[in-house]
Design an enzyme around this catalytic site. Structure first.
Site, PDB file in Angstrom:
ATOM      1  N   ASP A 182       0.415 -10.244  -1.169  1.00 58.22           N
ATOM      2  CA  ASP A 182       1.307  -9.088  -1.103  1.00 58.22           C
ATOM      3  C   ASP A 182       2.531  -9.366  -0.217  1.00 58.22           C
ATOM      4  O   ASP A 182       3.185  -8.442   0.264  1.00 58.22           O
ATOM      5  CB  ASP A 182       0.573  -7.808  -0.692  1.00 58.22           C
ATOM      6  CG  ASP A 182      -0.136  -7.908   0.639  1.00 58.22           C
ATOM      7  OD1 ASP A 182      -0.971  -8.823   0.811  1.00 58.22           O
ATOM      8  OD2 ASP A 182       0.133  -7.080   1.513  1.00 58.22           O
ATOM      9  N   GLU A 229       0.273 -19.769   5.994  1.00 63.16           N
ATOM     10  CA  GLU A 229      -0.746 -19.244   5.070  1.00 63.16           C
ATOM     11  C   GLU A 229      -0.176 -19.283   3.647  1.00 63.16           C
ATOM     12  O   GLU A 229       0.992 -18.973   3.424  1.00 63.16           O
ATOM     13  CB  GLU A 229      -1.092 -17.802   5.452  1.00 63.16           C
ATOM     14  CG  GLU A 229      -2.255 -17.231   4.651  1.00 63.16           C
ATOM     15  CD  GLU A 229      -2.594 -15.801   5.058  1.00 63.16           C
ATOM     16  OE1 GLU A 229      -1.724 -15.128   5.666  1.00 63.16           O
ATOM     17  OE2 GLU A 229      -3.723 -15.359   4.782  1.00 63.16           O
ATOM     18  N   HIS A 254       2.230 -14.626   8.154  1.00 62.14           N
ATOM     19  CA  HIS A 254       1.338 -14.032   7.163  1.00 62.14           C
ATOM     20  C   HIS A 254       1.853 -14.398   5.769  1.00 62.14           C
ATOM     21  O   HIS A 254       3.031 -14.219   5.482  1.00 62.14           O
ATOM     22  CB  HIS A 254       1.347 -12.505   7.343  1.00 62.14           C
ATOM     23  CG  HIS A 254       0.242 -11.773   6.650  1.00 62.14           C
ATOM     24  ND1 HIS A 254       0.405 -10.506   6.106  1.00 62.14           N
ATOM     25  CD2 HIS A 254      -1.058 -12.098   6.443  1.00 62.14           C
ATOM     26  CE1 HIS A 254      -0.733 -10.080   5.600  1.00 62.14           C
ATOM     27  NE2 HIS A 254      -1.652 -11.009   5.785  1.00 62.14           N
ATOM     28  N   HIS A 301     -10.126 -10.157  10.819  1.00 63.73           N
ATOM     29  CA  HIS A 301      -9.504  -9.007  10.124  1.00 63.73           C
ATOM     30  C   HIS A 301      -9.711  -7.707  10.886  1.00 63.73           C
ATOM     31  O   HIS A 301      -9.892  -6.649  10.302  1.00 63.73           O
ATOM     32  CB  HIS A 301     -10.061  -8.903   8.697  1.00 63.73           C
ATOM     33  CG  HIS A 301      -9.024  -8.461   7.711  1.00 63.73           C
ATOM     34  ND1 HIS A 301      -8.885  -7.154   7.327  1.00 63.73           N
ATOM     35  CD2 HIS A 301      -8.057  -9.132   7.060  1.00 63.73           C
ATOM     36  CE1 HIS A 301      -7.896  -7.048   6.460  1.00 63.73           C
ATOM     37  NE2 HIS A 301      -7.374  -8.233   6.280  1.00 63.73           N
ATOM     38  N   GLN A 332       0.813  -1.223   0.000  1.00 63.28           N
ATOM     39  CA  GLN A 332       0.000   0.000   0.000  1.00 63.28           C
ATOM     40  C   GLN A 332       0.848   1.276   0.000  1.00 63.28           C
ATOM     41  O   GLN A 332       0.342   2.354  -0.258  1.00 63.28           O
ATOM     42  CB  GLN A 332      -0.931   0.036   1.227  1.00 63.28           C
ATOM     43  CG  GLN A 332      -2.027  -1.003   1.233  1.00 63.28           C
ATOM     44  CD  GLN A 332      -1.582  -2.307   1.875  1.00 63.28           C
ATOM     45  OE1 GLN A 332      -0.391  -2.510   2.153  1.00 63.28           O
ATOM     46  NE2 GLN A 332      -2.524  -3.203   2.091  1.00 63.28           N
ATOM     47  N   TYR A 381     -14.392 -10.074   4.303  1.00 65.24           N
ATOM     48  CA  TYR A 381     -14.281  -9.800   5.734  1.00 65.24           C
ATOM     49  C   TYR A 381     -15.512  -9.104   6.278  1.00 65.24           C
ATOM     50  O   TYR A 381     -15.424  -8.187   7.074  1.00 65.24           O
ATOM     51  CB  TYR A 381     -13.035  -8.958   6.016  1.00 65.24           C
ATOM     52  CG  TYR A 381     -11.770  -9.591   5.513  1.00 65.24           C
ATOM     53  CD1 TYR A 381     -11.356 -10.821   6.017  1.00 65.24           C
ATOM     54  CD2 TYR A 381     -11.005  -8.979   4.536  1.00 65.24           C
ATOM     55  CE1 TYR A 381     -10.198 -11.428   5.560  1.00 65.24           C
ATOM     56  CE2 TYR A 381      -9.832  -9.579   4.077  1.00 65.24           C
ATOM     57  CZ  TYR A 381      -9.446 -10.803   4.589  1.00 65.24           C
ATOM     58  OH  TYR A 381      -8.313 -11.401   4.131  1.00 65.24           O
TER      59      TYR A 381
END
Lengths: 397, 397, 397, 397
Positions: free
Chosen positions: A309, A332, A305, A205, A40, A155
């Site tokens: 991304d 994950e 994680h 989330h 981001q 989510y």
């Protein structure tokens, strides 16, 4: 041997903006790759590396990773934030990659050697209805996966079912109360249809008010989750103490963590069960290795994680840590499309629910810079984090 | 009315790289200024504002500050770090400046009005010997200051008096044991020479191992410090509990804080006496205003960070908060040279130890962009944070 | 500009005695309104304002609200009680009203701007039987409300079903054991009839012995309340720790609070989920603004007390806080009859379950003093707080 | 027998505004007196009694004191504040006075009988210099007092020695740092001159920032105080936990308390040594008797507030409680001038450092209403509570 250059490569072969660092040494053809992907805010990371870290590093000895990690951390005085941690991670992973290549060993061997030959992974099932979610779960089971994260319309629903007030701004709206009701109904459906042979996970989330997360954790108990992810926003982690006295639902936390003050108490007071940081967000392999050691003191497992991304370089780093860590839990996995394997030869592969390494030295991954250049990074405004509650209030994503 | 443009101006009139944000509105000549100064990583902040925040903000309503603050915080998903918080602060302060201009009121009036007509400040005395420090203190007293921070050779001596091992890398060296001994001797000298009519402060600058900080806080008790700054690194704040049970030396903490998890427990459990964050580092006026209210619940006072790498715009924001906050303590003051006042007309002035506002609407400060351009920002590698202990170990600055 | 006069206006257009303060300034036609409504002791509040606060305030600068708030608080030495807090609130709100008029901005803009364009409200359904309650809920749903507080015969039944001993004094009697049984049965009926599309709330009104409140909170869990109000009397708030370890029912507390020692621990230790003070009872907007910031540190939401004995001026203050507060939850709403809107032009309006502001400067509300005079305040003995348990014991209302 | 009338008498024979309640019964000449003195807000108390309590009480049975106490407390719904508690106290003490007269017994006999025949008292020495204070102490010793509170220029000096900023408002200024230094020097002088034969006390009067109170408590240790009064403001009592881990200076607290949440934790966690509430501020004899019982559970002693703004009726109530309470410590005594004994025949007398009762039924005190009327109460603005720190900040008195 010294660090000769630090370069940044941005590429988006599967949509997400990936930021890769290449540390080049004074030895011909000896270089390392690292993941610095903060998708981001990728351009701020690029500037931090090119303008601030590179001048600090060039000419230094790449073998003193621990020392350089510390130097990068404190050189800006302020620290422990997402832009700088990712910049540091890019360098740090590359230094470990170099060390592996020098040793002629995969990173997992430098870390202490393999505790397992592959890492079990979990994938994401989703759907707009309970039946669609159930179909998705079945499809993953058929592909050999055993750990499946179950979401209902992402989510919490792209659109709230609740009327919002006149004059509300644009944004992604959701309603927490209908979200939890629907997820519980879907899990009930999935357990009824499929039974206990699958390990189910779910990700809040950070979207629920704390008390609703508490209730949800309790209501989930009959479905025997493998773990519940990110019950609270990182600003609200002191609520775990309350949750822990009310529920034994296994808890995973941490993809948003950047600061040791976010995870230390959770681990030392055994308030979570899985620490699942995004390793480039905490500074890379050096930071993650210490975190493994710390969590192991309390029998808390890892579950890094691993979304789209995290670059393939970052996934490779995840995997090496997974193979070594005595307290590894589950990994994950985002299931990269084919073109990612072409841009990043050596990207880990998953077979029958397990992720396997390629056993080359270092991280065992390369980047084809020409192919990478075919996928330039857009700089769009991020839409999905412009989230609002049903009444128009700004909310956490 | 909407946000029409977000611009960044970098200037270094007094050496430190200052980053100023200018938010321009759709109203002719209506704009605001904010401080986004993270001097050690200024270019990463510039990129974050120009490439990531500006596209998010243009076209939005500048009056919804609380909403935009939240939006900027969560839009990158990862947050609470120094680069992004400074970027947000630059915009946030500028929005408050705009609101003040719209209201025709100084910012302190929007915050709730003045609780005092000026803010007491502290300045920095330093010297290589006890006698030199004492002379420096006397000189400040003659200028009307009553609160004086006393350091001995900076934060522990440019060079350690202790022999270091062969092969140690370059860097700024110090030795914690001789540092504390010297400071204690100097404070003893100053109290003997000058007596009790001056309020003395001291800054550990996070450099001591925790147990040495504990001992030091106890050894300092006879000298009746007004406060002791930054006993521990932000990663080690859980040591305050131990310190607090052993010493009543007043404690100030926070210039390095970026994350609410760093300050919440310290305040709610009354482990510190002064919260002295760098307000652009926590996100600007919106964040600082909430923090004032929070700390006031516990009778903890404010003492915002006010060094030369807070821009005059940031100092103006400090001052407006100081004039309003019911729990204001004291303001650090860096004594800007003349050319800073020329680049930033309206920079706060200090007379007889008190900092006074100019009572113009908003922050009451301007920037002369032509003069600012005469002082371009260098992009040197930061040297003073490459600190090492006497044995060559990497250390915290 | 100075404060020229402080006047009090009492009126009872809808039955409840309302106390309004008008602060007049030295500027022609510049004045502010505030709510000082402590309906049960309104004349003591009037005396406190006219005889004690007015002489203290006349001639002072109305812009220094924080300073005057503090001055009013400590000038009587003893403080934090309902009579004086309401008197202070009347002045404090009026000062914020004046500041908004001077700035040409609605109060929510001074507070930091809107986080939402309207505030979601909850209303009160009641009835003597489960069926009657259910009808009332349905009727509110038809009017667009989504949050509905469900009571059974008020707060526990006008008359206890249990025989009381001979010689018991007059009073309002109730029996806690039959009250909880009936409410549980009614909620079961409502959920069966109406389902999950409505958010239900319930108010214990501090009437239960602590252990019965604990049991009740647990028994309520299947009905998924949005929150349970006022489980304990303010003297018994230390029981929340016990409740919290046993139940995840969302808890709202605070309409009776006057003293920071009543709420600080509940918030900092996350023992409640909604802080719902009566803002004139804690001293007005200045106190409430600090409380918003404090509660926001812990993700605790606001739900200000909004009964018929909050004046329309107080409801307007509630609404401005609601529109700004990042941690707003829900607003209680008493549905004023038409004549209240005539006496107080600008009284907030509710449409489809949301309360909207009128966007005029300051609080955006006026009082028609001639119309107000048509509804003089009675000074009856308060009957409904003369409550007794079934055995004749004096009880909390 | 019923309550026939409730009257209020205000008088100021020694300067302070005193508020006395007279409860008249249906029996001829049977009435009781109580103290309702909240001197800074006396007219609000008068209104509360005449307009709100009197209509509630007339016609009820005066013998049910516990029931009426509860009724008065909850009838206004909001409670535990200074205006209403004093109003209740006026009635409550009068009901106990009536009960004593009916029984033909002094109040101490109803409470359980005497544990001592007189109460040891402490008085206030003060002066502008250490020598003047020492002279004052000597003079009290010569009069037979053994417990002497030592102050230096009141509660911190009428005027700060420190320069304040231009534009500071009027008010009573003080500087906390010079205050503590001077008090320590004075106590050192007094101990050197007079030795250990006198019990010294000191009152901080809530004026210090918490950390300075902590330091002060430690610095006072060599002087062996009998106790240190009111270290913290009532809003900051949670700081006692910190103080208690750092110092064994005996602590007295409570003259400002109105709410059980202010004292419960301090007692149950043994954070103070003397509870010294102002008994009309907590609601009178009924409340104080319960508090004696509670404090006795923890071996915490009583030291009721006894300044000139406790009426002689209140002092008589103090004394009866002192004579009975198994955990009595010491009684503050204000040394009334002669005319007070004329207005209030039966006012307690002190001989040789002990306060003696007169052994008449009930409280044993009367009021000469004609003489009382000769001393009408002024309604000045209270000046001494308009206190400010040296920098102009509003401060606690």
């Amino acid at each position: 041997m010294t660090i000769r250059n630090v370069r940044v490569i941005c590429t988006a072969p599967a949509g997400a903006r990936l930021v890769i660092v290449k540390v080049e040494t004074s030895e011909p053809d000896l270089f390392g790759l690292g993941c610095a992907t903060f998708t981001q805010r990728h351009l701020a990371v690029v500037t931090a590396i090119e303008k601030h870290l590179k001048p600090l590093l060039v000419g230094r000895d790449p073998s003193c990773i621990e020392d350089l990690f510390h130097l990068m951390m404190v050189n800006g005085y302020w620290r422990n934030g997402p832009v700088l941690n990712n910049a540091i991670s890019g360098v740090d992973m590359a230094l470990w990659d170099i060390k592996g290549k020098l040793a002629g060993m995969p990173l997992y061997d430098l870390l202490g050697g393999k505790c397992r030959s592959a890492a079990q992974v979990y994938v994401h099932a989703d759907g707009a209805t309970a039946a669609a979610v159930c179909d998705s779960v079945r499809s993953f089971l058929d592909q050999g996966y055993r750990f499946i994260r179950v979401q209902q319309s992402g989510y919490g629903g792209a659109e709230s079912r609740v009327r919002r007030p006149a004059g509300s701004p644009a944004g992604v709206y959701y309603d927490t109360r209908s979200y939890t009701r629907e997820v519980l109904a879907t899990l009930d459906h999935v357990r009824n249809e499929i039974g206990e042979s699958v390990e189910l996970l779910h990700d809040v989330h950070e979207r629920l008010p704390p008390i609703e997360a508490l209730q949800f954790a309790r209501d989930l108990e009959p479905f025997g989750l493998y773990f519940l992810e990110d019950c609270f926003a990182p600003e609200d982690v002191d609520w775990f103490e309350r949750l822990r006295t009310l529920s034994s639902t296994p808890l995973a936390m941490g993809e948003l963590f950047n600061n040791p003050n976010e995870w230390k108490k959770l681990i030392a007071e055994r308030l979570i069960d899985f620490v699942r940081v995004h390793i480039s967000q905490i500074g890379g392999v050096t930071a993650a290795r210490h975190l493994v050691s710390f969590a192991a003191q309390y029998a808390i497992r890892t579950a890094w994680h691993g979304p789209g991304d995290v670059s393939p370089v970052g996934h490779a780093a995840n995997l090496h840590l997974d193979l070594w860590a005595p307290n590894f839990g589950v990994q994950e996995w985002c299931r990269f499309p084919e073109q990612v394997y072409e841009v990043f030869p050596g990207t880990p592969v998953v077979r029958d629910g397990y992720m396997y390494p390629n056993d080359r030295p270092g991280l065992g991954i390369e980047i084809d810079e020409k192919r990478a250049a075919e996928y330039p990074c857009p700089n769009d405004v991020i839409e999905w984090t412009q989230v609002r509650r049903h009444d128009g209030s700004p909310a956490r994503p």
